[in-house]
Design a protein around this motif. Structure first.
Motif, PDB file in Angstrom:
ATOM      1  N   SER A   1       0.863  -1.106  -0.014  1.00  0.00           N
ATOM      2  CA  SER A   1      -0.143   0.047   0.003  1.00  0.00           C
ATOM      3  C   SER A   1       0.912   1.373   0.207  1.00  0.00           C
ATOM      4  O   SER A   1       0.478   2.355  -0.237  1.00  0.00           O
ATOM      5  CB  SER A   1      -0.945   0.044   1.180  1.00  0.00           C
ATOM      6  OG  SER A   1      -0.245  -0.182   2.348  1.00  0.00           O
TER       7      SER A   1
ATOM      8  N   ASP B   1       7.328   3.382  -7.512  1.00  0.00           N
ATOM      9  CA  ASP B   1       5.921   3.751  -8.245  1.00  0.00           C
ATOM     10  C   ASP B   1       6.059   5.304  -9.416  1.00  0.00           C
ATOM     11  O   ASP B   1       5.646   5.529 -10.263  1.00  0.00           O
ATOM     12  CB  ASP B   1       4.855   3.913  -7.197  1.00  0.00           C
ATOM     13  CG  ASP B   1       4.517   2.843  -6.729  1.00  0.00           C
ATOM     14  OD1 ASP B   1       4.682   1.748  -7.152  1.00  0.00           O
ATOM     15  OD2 ASP B   1       4.497   2.858  -5.528  1.00  0.00           O
TER      16      ASP B   1
ATOM     17  N   HIS C   1       3.502   4.095  -0.926  1.00  0.00           N
ATOM     18  CA  HIS C   1       3.843   4.822  -2.428  1.00  0.00           C
ATOM     19  C   HIS C   1       5.572   4.797  -2.275  1.00  0.00           C
ATOM     20  O   HIS C   1       6.267   5.431  -1.570  1.00  0.00           O
ATOM     21  CB  HIS C   1       3.440   6.243  -2.356  1.00  0.00           C
ATOM     22  CG  HIS C   1       3.683   7.083  -3.734  1.00  0.00           C
ATOM     23  ND1 HIS C   1       3.737   8.304  -3.859  1.00  0.00           N
ATOM     24  CD2 HIS C   1       4.395   6.527  -4.865  1.00  0.00           C
ATOM     25  CE1 HIS C   1       4.085   8.579  -4.925  1.00  0.00           C
ATOM     26  NE2 HIS C   1       4.480   7.554  -5.744  1.00  0.00           N
TER      27      HIS C   1
ATOM     28  N   ARG D   1       1.461  10.373  -8.168  1.00  0.00           N
ATOM     29  CA  ARG D   1       0.585   9.182  -7.427  1.00  0.00           C
ATOM     30  C   ARG D   1      -0.983   9.292  -7.679  1.00  0.00           C
ATOM     31  O   ARG D   1      -1.487   8.284  -8.058  1.00  0.00           O
ATOM     32  CB  ARG D   1       0.860   9.369  -5.971  1.00  0.00           C
ATOM     33  CG  ARG D   1      -0.194   8.678  -4.766  1.00  0.00           C
ATOM     34  CD  ARG D   1       0.346   7.065  -4.849  1.00  0.00           C
ATOM     35  NE  ARG D   1      -0.644   6.194  -4.304  1.00  0.00           N
ATOM     36  CZ  ARG D   1      -0.373   5.082  -3.558  1.00  0.00           C
ATOM     37  NH1 ARG D   1       0.858   4.868  -3.281  1.00  0.00           N
ATOM     38  NH2 ARG D   1      -1.292   4.536  -3.133  1.00  0.00           N
ATOM     39  N   SER D   2      -1.658  10.511  -7.715  1.00  0.00           N
ATOM     40  CA  SER D   2      -2.960  10.405  -8.118  1.00  0.00           C
ATOM     41  C   SER D   2      -3.188   9.976  -9.352  1.00  0.00           C
ATOM     42  O   SER D   2      -4.177   9.145  -9.744  1.00  0.00           O
ATOM     43  CB  SER D   2      -3.457  11.823  -7.991  1.00  0.00           C
ATOM     44  OG  SER D   2      -3.236  12.380  -6.629  1.00  0.00           O
TER      45      SER D   2
ATOM     46  N   LEU E   1      -0.871   2.412 -11.823  1.00  0.00           N
ATOM     47  CA  LEU E   1      -0.081   1.924 -10.346  1.00  0.00           C
ATOM     48  C   LEU E   1      -0.336   0.418 -10.431  1.00  0.00           C
ATOM     49  O   LEU E   1       0.740  -0.154 -10.197  1.00  0.00           O
ATOM     50  CB  LEU E   1      -1.141   2.498  -9.498  1.00  0.00           C
ATOM     51  CG  LEU E   1      -0.180   2.280  -7.941  1.00  0.00           C
ATOM     52  CD1 LEU E   1       1.024   2.899  -7.685  1.00  0.00           C
ATOM     53  CD2 LEU E   1      -1.167   2.637  -6.790  1.00  0.00           C
TER      54      LEU E   1
ATOM     55  N   THR F   1      -3.087   6.334  -9.686  1.00  0.00           N
ATOM     56  CA  THR F   1      -4.119   5.580  -9.301  1.00  0.00           C
ATOM     57  C   THR F   1      -5.329   5.617 -10.188  1.00  0.00           C
ATOM     58  O   THR F   1      -5.970   4.568 -10.404  1.00  0.00           O
ATOM     59  CB  THR F   1      -4.392   6.248  -7.732  1.00  0.00           C
ATOM     60  OG1 THR F   1      -3.224   6.329  -7.014  1.00  0.00           O
ATOM     61  CG2 THR F   1      -5.547   5.415  -6.799  1.00  0.00           C
TER      62      THR F   1
END
Lengths: 144, 320
Positions: free
Chosen positions: B45, B162, B47, B250-251, B259, B254
């Motif tokens: 979970s 990531d 990042h 990151r957004s 991701l 997702t």
């Protein structure tokens, strides 16, 4: 449990694993030539040196020792503060519940060496110590 | 103390226990396997942010600053793994990344581990995926990985992180360099560090040009154009903006489902890497056997090619 029998002691230092040694100077002592020389000696002897450099505190060194799972702490001292600072480091190590030796190198008068050893410093190295001396002191201190 | 107990202590915030778990991961073997077995199901979970770039570009300083910015935003603590090279001759190493991370080194909730490459190339240590897994499993999020200083092809970090940040400095090279360098193909975010120095805007322009040349987006696939950030890591300028971009990336990962794809790929690579390792180990063991030594003698007397000898050594595995 079957996993127990196959799990070896997590505290054991297997043969051939590189030692991890922290090198630092405590307090207001900026003479780091000696520290850099020792770092190089240890590296050339196959040690992983976690180099913290100058102006460290006992708290920073303890933090590093925990996070890095260090096998020993080496302090370099050239400002005559060794009788105060080195035993303080030994105390901090004990308080943190760590079981690792503190080794001191630098300009240490002969009379003080005994006192440092009495206060729990595992080894004291002076000017002119060879690579072999340094490495032997580290290895002996860790295995004791 | 058995590994599961050490793991419990680490999950409860005992840093010494976490330090030991990471040592076990580095050593591998039975205990290392056990750590992976416990941490894998509960990891996945966090990042994972990777930083790479040439030696001296300022990766450690940026890593420290970025960890501080992340720490303000994160309630779960920030994990940092900083990698430096092992000497290929003696196996020793000088791990000097902590001295650049004054900003974070003593913060509660930040855990910094230095790691030597121990003979692996590509800018990472073999133990890095395992170390990420442990930090993730005990609750650190994000986990920031700082690679050894790399040049053009050492881009393993992109398969591990990531979000990959590539750090360059003014004068690092021109647009041709930018085009040929493998480093640049893996960047999700570019940083021009030491931006106060002459040539910073040239470096930025070269990167923009390179990105323009490569801009042939597949309309059916989500695209992310790597932003270029200007920083001066020593005084912290540009770092907050950098962290904002990390969060934005990151957004994007997702929202687009990218991701999941990256992580599935990462698992695949890691499993294949382990297959190589196990098969290699088995092969070397067999090569020492009586049969193996006989085959070697045939190769040395030129009766058999090395390939044919290797195939015969592993014949039972290669049949199907």
């Amino acid at each position: 449990m079957s996993t127990e029998s196959t799990t070896t002691d997590v505290a054991a230092q297997p043969d051939g694993e590189p030692l991890r040694v922290i090198l630092a100077k405590l307090g207001l002592d900026g003479h780091d030539r000696g520290l850099k020389v020792v770092a190089r000696m240890l590296r050339d002897a196959g040690v992983e040196v976690i180099y913290l450099g100058i102006r460290q505190t006992t708290a920073t060194i303890i933090n590093a020792a925990e996070q890095e799972d260090a096998d020993a702490i080496g302090l370099s001292m050239h400002n005559a503060g060794h009788l105060t600072l080195a035993p303080r480091m030994v105390e901090a190590v004990k308080e943190a519940g760590l079981d690792i030796p503190v080794i001191v190198g630098g300009i240490i008068p002969d009379d003080d060496v005994i006192e440092l050893q009495n206060k729990g410093i595992a080894a004291v190295l002076g000017p002119g110590a060879s690579t072999d001396d340094v490495v032997a002191a580290v290895r002996t201190s860790i295995s004791n | 103390m058995p590994v599961p107990d050490v793991f419990e202590l680490a999950r409860n915030g005992e840093r010494r226990a976490l330090g030991r778990l990471l040592t076990l991961v580095e050593r591998g073997g039975v205990n290392g396997d056990k750590v992976a077995e416990i941490s894998h199901p509960i990891a996945g979970s966090s990042h994972v942010v990777g930083l790479t770039g040439a030696p001296g570009a300022g990766k450690s300083t940026i890593t420290g600053r970025l960890a501080a910015a992340a720490g303000l935003a994160s309630e779960s603590g920030v994990g940092v793994v900083a990698i430096d090279p092992s000497s290929p001759i003696t196996g020793g190493a000088i791990l000097g990344d902590r001295i650049r991370m004054d900003e974070v080194i003593d913060r509660e909730g930040t855990f910094v581990r230095s790691m030597a490459t121990r003979g692996s190339s590509g800018g990472l240590a073999l133990a890095v995926p395992g170390a990420i897994r442990v930090l993730d499993a005990v609750g650190y999020d994000p986990v920031i990985i700082e690679t050894v200083g790399v040049g053009q092809v050492e881009v393993d970090i992109a398969g591990t992180a990531d979000t990959t940040i590539v750090v360059v400095t003014p004068g690092w090279g021109d647009a041709v360099q930018a085009n040929k360098a493998g480093l640049l193909e893996v960047a999700d975010i570019f940083v021009v560090n030491k931006a106060e120095r002459p040539g910073a805007s040239d470096a930025r322009r070269d990167l923009e040009l390179m990105l323009d040349l490569g801009a042939h987006p597949d309309p059916n696939k989500p695209t992310w154009r790597a932003p270029i950030l200007m920083t001066t890591a020593t005084d912290g300028s540009g770092i907050d903006e950098l962290w904002d971009q990390v969060v934005a990336h990151r957004s994007w990962l997702t929202e687009t489902g990218e991701l999941l794809g990256r992580r599935q790929n990462r698992d695949r690579f890691e499993m294949l890497g382990r297959v190589d390792e196990l098969l290699g180990g088995l092969g070397r063991k067999r090569a020492e056997s009586e049969q193996g030594l006989a085959l070697l003698a045939d190769v040395q007397s030129r009766k058999l090619s090395p390939t044919a000898a290797a195939a015969e050594l592993l014949a039972d595995l290669l049949e199907s």
